[in-house]
Design a protein around this motif. Structure first.
Motif, mmCIF file in Angstrom:
data_model
loop_
_atom_site.group_PDB
_atom_site.id
_atom_site.type_symbol
_atom_site.label_atom_id
_atom_site.label_comp_id
_atom_site.label_asym_id
_atom_site.label_seq_id
_atom_site.Cartn_x
_atom_site.Cartn_y
_atom_site.Cartn_z
ATOM 1 N N ALA A 58 0.826 -1.212 0.000
ATOM 2 C CA ALA A 58 0.000 0.000 0.000
ATOM 3 C C ALA A 58 0.858 1.260 0.000
ATOM 4 N N GLU A 59 1.969 1.242 0.741
ATOM 5 C CA GLU A 59 2.853 2.410 0.761
ATOM 6 C C GLU A 59 3.407 2.691 -0.627
ATOM 7 N N TYR A 60 3.858 1.654 -1.315
ATOM 8 C CA TYR A 60 4.386 1.829 -2.660
ATOM 9 C C TYR A 60 3.319 2.376 -3.604
ATOM 10 N N LEU A 61 2.148 1.743 -3.600
ATOM 11 C CA LEU A 61 1.077 2.191 -4.498
ATOM 12 C C LEU A 61 0.641 3.614 -4.167
ATOM 13 N N GLY A 62 0.611 3.957 -2.896
ATOM 14 C CA GLY A 62 0.262 5.319 -2.493
ATOM 15 C C GLY A 62 1.273 6.334 -2.973
#
Length: 89
Positions: free
Chosen positions: A54-58
């Protein structure tokens, strides 16, 4: 772009590391966290993996949304990063 580069690179590195741990070193990761892990360890590994993803996609989404307002200047590496981002919906 410089303000976005470091967080995006760290998120990319974290995701790459987790995927490598699962895919390449799957025996260690799966045995340590699932087969021999406690319920707490299994839950931590699951949640942390989801967080890293999620951090990467965010971070990618933040750059994608704000890229039209960034001054890319003459930096070729910035232009290559932007070229790799998906276009609008």
């Amino acid at each position: 772009m410089s303000g976005y580069r470091a967080p995006l690179l760290w998120a990319s590195f974290d995701l790459q590391s987790r995927l490598e741990n699962i895919a390449v070193r799957e025996v260690d990761f799966l045995i340590t966290h699932y087969a021999c892990g406690s319920p707490h360890t299994r839950e931590y590994a699951r949640r942390n993996t989801l967080f890293v993803l999620a951090e990467y996609l965010g971070r990618v989404e933040i750059v994608r949304l704000r890229v039209r307002f960034l001054d890319l200047g003459d930096r070729e590496d910035d232009r290559r990063i932007v070229a790799l981002l998906p276009r609008g919906r």
